[in-house]
Motif scaffolding. Structure first.
Motif, mmCIF file in Angstrom:
data_model
loop_
_atom_site.group_PDB
_atom_site.id
_atom_site.type_symbol
_atom_site.label_atom_id
_atom_site.label_comp_id
_atom_site.label_asym_id
_atom_site.label_seq_id
_atom_site.Cartn_x
_atom_site.Cartn_y
_atom_site.Cartn_z
ATOM 1 N N CYS A 18 0.831 -1.205 0.000
ATOM 2 C CA CYS A 18 0.000 0.000 0.000
ATOM 3 C C CYS A 18 0.869 1.260 0.000
ATOM 4 N N THR A 19 0.310 2.332 -0.569
ATOM 5 C CA THR A 19 0.978 3.628 -0.463
ATOM 6 C C THR A 19 0.831 4.129 0.971
ATOM 7 N N ASP A 20 1.719 5.030 1.383
ATOM 8 C CA ASP A 20 1.653 5.572 2.745
ATOM 9 C C ASP A 20 0.351 6.330 2.989
ATOM 10 N N ASP A 21 -0.192 6.947 1.926
ATOM 11 C CA ASP A 21 -1.399 7.760 2.064
ATOM 12 C C ASP A 21 -2.657 7.046 1.547
ATOM 13 N N ILE A 22 -2.678 5.724 1.649
ATOM 14 C CA ILE A 22 -3.826 4.951 1.174
ATOM 15 C C ILE A 22 -5.134 5.490 1.762
ATOM 16 N N VAL A 23 -6.177 5.462 0.936
ATOM 17 C CA VAL A 23 -7.525 5.814 1.376
ATOM 18 C C VAL A 23 -8.360 4.552 1.243
ATOM 19 N N TRP A 24 -8.941 4.080 2.346
ATOM 20 C CA TRP A 24 -9.683 2.814 2.418
ATOM 21 C C TRP A 24 -11.101 3.151 2.832
ATOM 22 N N SER A 25 -12.038 3.056 1.904
ATOM 23 C CA SER A 25 -13.432 3.415 2.179
ATOM 24 C C SER A 25 -14.328 2.202 2.036
ATOM 25 N N THR A 26 -15.218 2.049 3.000
ATOM 26 C CA THR A 26 -16.269 1.046 2.908
ATOM 27 C C THR A 26 -17.560 1.812 2.655
ATOM 28 N N VAL A 27 -18.204 1.530 1.534
ATOM 29 C CA VAL A 27 -19.418 2.240 1.176
ATOM 30 C C VAL A 27 -20.458 2.038 2.277
ATOM 31 N N GLY A 28 -21.011 3.136 2.772
ATOM 32 C CA GLY A 28 -21.961 3.086 3.868
ATOM 33 C C GLY A 28 -21.294 2.989 5.225
ATOM 34 N N GLY A 29 -19.971 3.026 5.247
ATOM 35 C CA GLY A 29 -19.227 2.889 6.500
ATOM 36 C C GLY A 29 -18.160 3.954 6.613
ATOM 37 N N GLU A 30 -17.066 3.576 7.216
ATOM 38 C CA GLU A 30 -16.014 4.538 7.507
ATOM 39 C C GLU A 30 -15.000 4.656 6.378
ATOM 40 N N THR A 31 -14.222 5.723 6.425
ATOM 41 C CA THR A 31 -13.099 5.933 5.518
ATOM 42 C C THR A 31 -11.840 6.063 6.354
ATOM 43 N N LEU A 32 -10.860 5.240 6.031
ATOM 44 C CA LEU A 32 -9.566 5.258 6.708
ATOM 45 C C LEU A 32 -8.574 5.984 5.817
ATOM 46 N N ARG A 33 -7.728 6.791 6.422
ATOM 47 C CA ARG A 33 -6.738 7.550 5.654
ATOM 48 C C ARG A 33 -5.341 7.276 6.209
ATOM 49 N N MET A 47 -1.075 -0.193 -3.978
ATOM 50 C CA MET A 47 -2.499 0.041 -3.757
ATOM 51 C C MET A 47 -2.653 1.386 -3.052
ATOM 52 N N ALA A 48 -3.364 2.321 -3.711
ATOM 53 C CA ALA A 48 -3.490 3.686 -3.210
ATOM 54 C C ALA A 48 -4.887 3.996 -2.685
ATOM 55 N N GLU A 49 -5.883 3.267 -3.171
ATOM 56 C CA GLU A 49 -7.258 3.562 -2.764
ATOM 57 C C GLU A 49 -8.112 2.312 -2.885
ATOM 58 N N LEU A 50 -8.972 2.127 -1.889
ATOM 59 C CA LEU A 50 -9.941 1.029 -1.898
ATOM 60 C C LEU A 50 -11.323 1.613 -1.706
ATOM 61 N N ARG A 51 -12.234 1.162 -2.531
ATOM 62 C CA ARG A 51 -13.662 1.435 -2.330
ATOM 63 C C ARG A 51 -14.314 0.066 -2.226
ATOM 64 N N ALA A 52 -14.718 -0.307 -1.005
ATOM 65 C CA ALA A 52 -15.231 -1.646 -0.716
ATOM 66 C C ALA A 52 -16.746 -1.623 -0.587
ATOM 67 N N PHE A 53 -17.379 -2.535 -1.287
ATOM 68 C CA PHE A 53 -18.818 -2.758 -1.185
ATOM 69 C C PHE A 53 -18.984 -4.117 -0.511
ATOM 70 N N VAL A 54 -19.513 -4.126 0.704
ATOM 71 C CA VAL A 54 -19.616 -5.359 1.490
ATOM 72 C C VAL A 54 -21.081 -5.566 1.867
ATOM 73 N N ILE A 55 -21.605 -6.758 1.530
ATOM 74 C CA ILE A 55 -23.017 -7.048 1.758
ATOM 75 C C ILE A 55 -23.147 -8.347 2.542
ATOM 76 N N PRO A 56 -23.792 -8.315 3.722
ATOM 77 C CA PRO A 56 -24.014 -9.544 4.481
ATOM 78 C C PRO A 56 -24.857 -10.538 3.665
ATOM 79 N N THR A 57 -24.447 -11.799 3.703
ATOM 80 C CA THR A 57 -25.194 -12.807 2.969
ATOM 81 C C THR A 57 -26.123 -13.593 3.873
ATOM 82 N N GLY A 58 -25.910 -13.513 5.186
ATOM 83 C CA GLY A 58 -26.787 -14.188 6.121
ATOM 84 C C GLY A 58 -26.630 -15.694 6.146
ATOM 85 N N THR A 59 -25.538 -16.210 5.561
ATOM 86 C CA THR A 59 -25.327 -17.664 5.555
ATOM 87 C C THR A 59 -24.337 -18.047 6.622
#
Length: 117
Positions: free
Chosen positions: A28-43, A105-117
């Protein structure tokens, strides 16, 4: 470049599976931006490190079903299982959109959906 980025992501994922958070962060780059859609953003790496220490007490189990790469972007589709604080198994489907910069890896936009299984 697309194939090299896919290989980098595969190596980073292998580090996560092995519980090697620092190995993952080396991709990862030192300034990576890690976002979870509907959740938090890490910098920054330290924020991601802190999150991984808390959320990945035990390495998650995940399957990458498909990697699609174009230019500086790699999209990963798959499933992931992790543990809640009480030990309950959490199953999710995910789509991660990674942007690369200079081979890291400089940026992540994560879409995470519970499957309930």
């Amino acid at each position: 470049m697309s194939e090299l980025n896919k290989t980098t992501l595969e190596r980073a994922n292998a580090a996560v599976r092995a519980g090697d958070n620092e190995g993952f962060l080396s991709f990862c780059t030192d300034d990576i931006v890690w976002s979870t859609v509907g959740g938090e953003t890490l910098r920054g790496k330290q924020a991601v490190r802190d999150w991984m220490t808390k959320e990945y007490v035990a390495p998650p189990s995940f399957t990458v079903e498909r990697l699609v790469a174009e230019g500086d972007f790699v999209v990963a589709l798959g499933t992931i299982a992790s543990s809640a604080d009480d030990g309950t198994r959490l199953d999710n489907a995910y789509s991660d959109v990674w942007r690369f910069c200079d081979g890291k890896m400089a940026e992540l936009r994560a879409f995470v959906i519970p499957t309930g299984t």
